[in-house]
Design a protein around this motif. Structure first.
Motif, short mmCIF file in Angstrom:
data_model
loop_
_atom_site.label_atom_id
_atom_site.label_comp_id
_atom_site.label_asym_id
_atom_site.label_seq_id
_atom_site.Cartn_x
_atom_site.Cartn_y
_atom_site.Cartn_z
N ILE A 1 -7.01 -1.75 0.20
CA ILE A 1 -7.67 -3.06 0.24
C ILE A 1 -8.99 -3.00 -0.51
CG2 ILE A 1 -8.78 -4.74 1.76
CD1 ILE A 1 -6.68 -3.96 3.89
N ARG A 2 -9.77 -1.98 -0.22
CA ARG A 2 -11.07 -1.87 -0.87
C ARG A 2 -10.92 -1.73 -2.38
NH1 ARG A 2 -16.33 1.56 1.10
NH2 ARG A 2 -17.68 0.94 -0.62
N LYS A 3 -9.93 -0.96 -2.82
CA LYS A 3 -9.71 -0.76 -4.25
C LYS A 3 -9.38 -2.07 -4.95
CE LYS A 3 -7.09 2.14 -7.48
NZ LYS A 3 -6.07 3.21 -7.59
N VAL A 4 -8.54 -2.89 -4.31
CA VAL A 4 -8.17 -4.19 -4.90
C VAL A 4 -9.37 -5.12 -4.93
CG1 VAL A 4 -6.82 -6.28 -4.47
CG2 VAL A 4 -5.72 -4.05 -4.34
N ARG B 1 -5.94 -7.17 7.44
CA ARG B 1 -5.15 -6.14 8.10
C ARG B 1 -4.27 -5.45 7.06
NH1 ARG B 1 -3.34 -5.38 13.31
NH2 ARG B 1 -3.95 -7.49 13.94
N GLY B 2 -4.42 -4.12 6.95
CA GLY B 2 -3.65 -3.37 5.99
C GLY B 2 -4.30 -2.02 5.73
N PRO B 3 -3.83 -1.28 4.72
CA PRO B 3 -4.41 0.03 4.40
C PRO B 3 -5.81 -0.11 3.83
CG PRO B 3 -2.76 -0.59 2.76
CD PRO B 3 -2.68 -1.61 3.84
N GLN C 1 -5.65 -14.86 -3.02
CA GLN C 1 -4.39 -14.65 -3.75
C GLN C 1 -4.06 -13.17 -3.86
OE1 GLN C 1 -4.90 -16.65 -7.49
NE2 GLN C 1 -4.71 -18.71 -6.61
N ARG C 2 -5.04 -12.35 -4.18
CA ARG C 2 -4.81 -10.91 -4.35
C ARG C 2 -4.42 -10.26 -3.03
NH1 ARG C 2 -7.60 -7.71 -8.99
NH2 ARG C 2 -7.29 -9.19 -10.68
N TRP D 1 -0.78 -8.24 2.59
CA TRP D 1 -1.68 -7.94 3.70
C TRP D 1 -2.05 -9.23 4.44
CZ3 TRP D 1 -4.85 -5.42 -0.68
CH2 TRP D 1 -4.27 -4.20 -1.05
N ALA D 2 -2.38 -9.10 5.69
CA ALA D 2 -2.72 -10.26 6.52
C ALA D 2 -4.21 -10.60 6.35
CB ALA D 2 -2.42 -9.97 7.98
N LEU D 3 -4.47 -11.83 5.88
CA LEU D 3 -5.84 -12.29 5.71
C LEU D 3 -6.31 -12.94 7.01
CD1 LEU D 3 -8.31 -12.81 3.92
CD2 LEU D 3 -7.18 -14.91 3.11
N ARG D 4 -7.23 -12.29 7.69
CA ARG D 4 -7.69 -12.76 9.00
C ARG D 4 -8.95 -13.63 8.92
NH1 ARG D 4 -6.30 -9.59 13.54
NH2 ARG D 4 -8.48 -9.68 14.24
#
Length: 325
Positions: free
Chosen positions: A235-238, A229-231, A276-277, A283-286
């Motif tokens: 997210i994709r760039k990271v 969950r986030g922008p 970790q990233r 951001w919320a890791l679902r």
């Protein structure tokens, strides 16, 4: 045994097979996969000399399909998807006729016919008229005909089409057995069939070879599935910038929730690094799962990638009015 180099076939303005290249060694059983219209049957017809290539080269058992088509036919047994039979003939009569056309010596003809009747489980119907047989039995007669001259290479197009489950198991077992003596190129739409009998996979998509790899390597390829969950763009760039990641495919995006499948180099398990990233960015890791890719998933991915590449080329070749201006 089979050497194909930049083989192409055009139908007027349509290129059905586009510079296909591959090799198949002695004793290999290779599965030829592809969606409908991909060029599989056209490739097989060129290899068996029933269709002339527009360009390129193919050599089977040391003979060129253009320069020595008759010699190629002596070395190749071909089972087309729709088996052409003389329906008024009886099974043994038909196989004898085909054996004579394929120059099986008269002294060996009877033993050759007896052998293929037994191997293809046709002894019970050898005296029956072909037109009275079920589709499954006709398919087996076609396979027997392909084997009658003991060829070096077998080219089989949908060999289990129309067979019942027990017959399918018998034919698959026969193909595995034949692999000890013959080189086999097998076209099918059934993934389980490839997994049951083939050691290597060739995928043709839009006339080109999209995948050429050993089956066991394709089966162990893995991916990582994440849901965050986030922008979405950030997210994709990271994810794409994470060392060891080779590709990120967004499979779903709904509001602020992004779901993606991540391919890593050499199948590396990067779950801890990715977690970790994601967390460091707040951001919320679902979801974070590691899974193996099936052959079917690899097939779908190859088709999708080829389609995207084709569409991109089409856009470049035919720019919009704004771009042209």
């Amino acid at each position: 045994m089979i050497e194909v180099e930049r083989l192409s076939r055009n139908y007027h303005a349509v290129r059905a097979v586009d510079q296909v290249s591959f090799q198949v060694g002695r004793g290999e059983i290779v599965g030829l996969l592809g969606p409908n219209g991909a060029g599989k049957t056209t490739t097989m017809r060129m290899l068996t000399t029933f269709l002339r290539p527009t360009s390129g080269r193919a050599v089977l058992s040391g003979h060129d399909v253009l320069d020595e088509p008759l010699e190629v036919r002596k070395k190749v047994g071909y089972l087309p998807e729709n088996v052409p039979l003389y329906l008024e003939m009886r099974v043994r009569e038909y196989l004898g006729y085909r054996a004579s056309l394929k120059d099986v010596p008269r002294s060996k003809r009877r033993s050759s016919i007896d052998g293929v009747l037994e191997r293809c489980k046709l002894t019970d119907v050898e005296s029956r008229v072909l037109g009275h047989l079920s589709k499954g039995y006709r398919q087996r007669v076609g396979l027997a005909e392909a084997l009658i001259h003991d060829p070096d290479i077998l080219v089989l197009d949908e060999p289990t089409a129309g067979l019942d489950p027990m017959q399918i198991r018998e034919v698959r077992a026969l193909i595995r057995e034949l692999g000890d003596r013959h080189t086999i190129l097998l076209s099918t739409h059934i993934m389980s069939e490839v997994e049951a009998v083939c050691g290597r996979v060739l995928m043709i998509v839009k006339g080109k070879v999209a995948v050429d790899d050993q089956l066991d390597h394709l089966q162990v390829q893995s991916s990582i599935v994440v849901e965050v969950r986030g922008p979405a763009a950030a997210i994709r760039k990271v994810l794409e910038a994470t060392p060891g990641v080779s590709r990120v495919d967004v499979t779903d995006q709904h509001g602020e929730i992004l779901r993606a499948e991540i391919q890593t180099k050499d199948g590396a398990d990067l779950r801890e690094t990715l977690a970790q990233r994601i967390i460091q960015n707040g951001w919320a890791l679902r979801q974070l799962d590691h899974r193996r890719s099936s052959l079917e998933e690899r097939f779908v991915r190859a088709v999708r990638e080829a389609t995207i590449l084709t569409d991109d080329r089409a856009d470049k070749d035919h720019p919009t009015e704004t771009e042209a201006a």
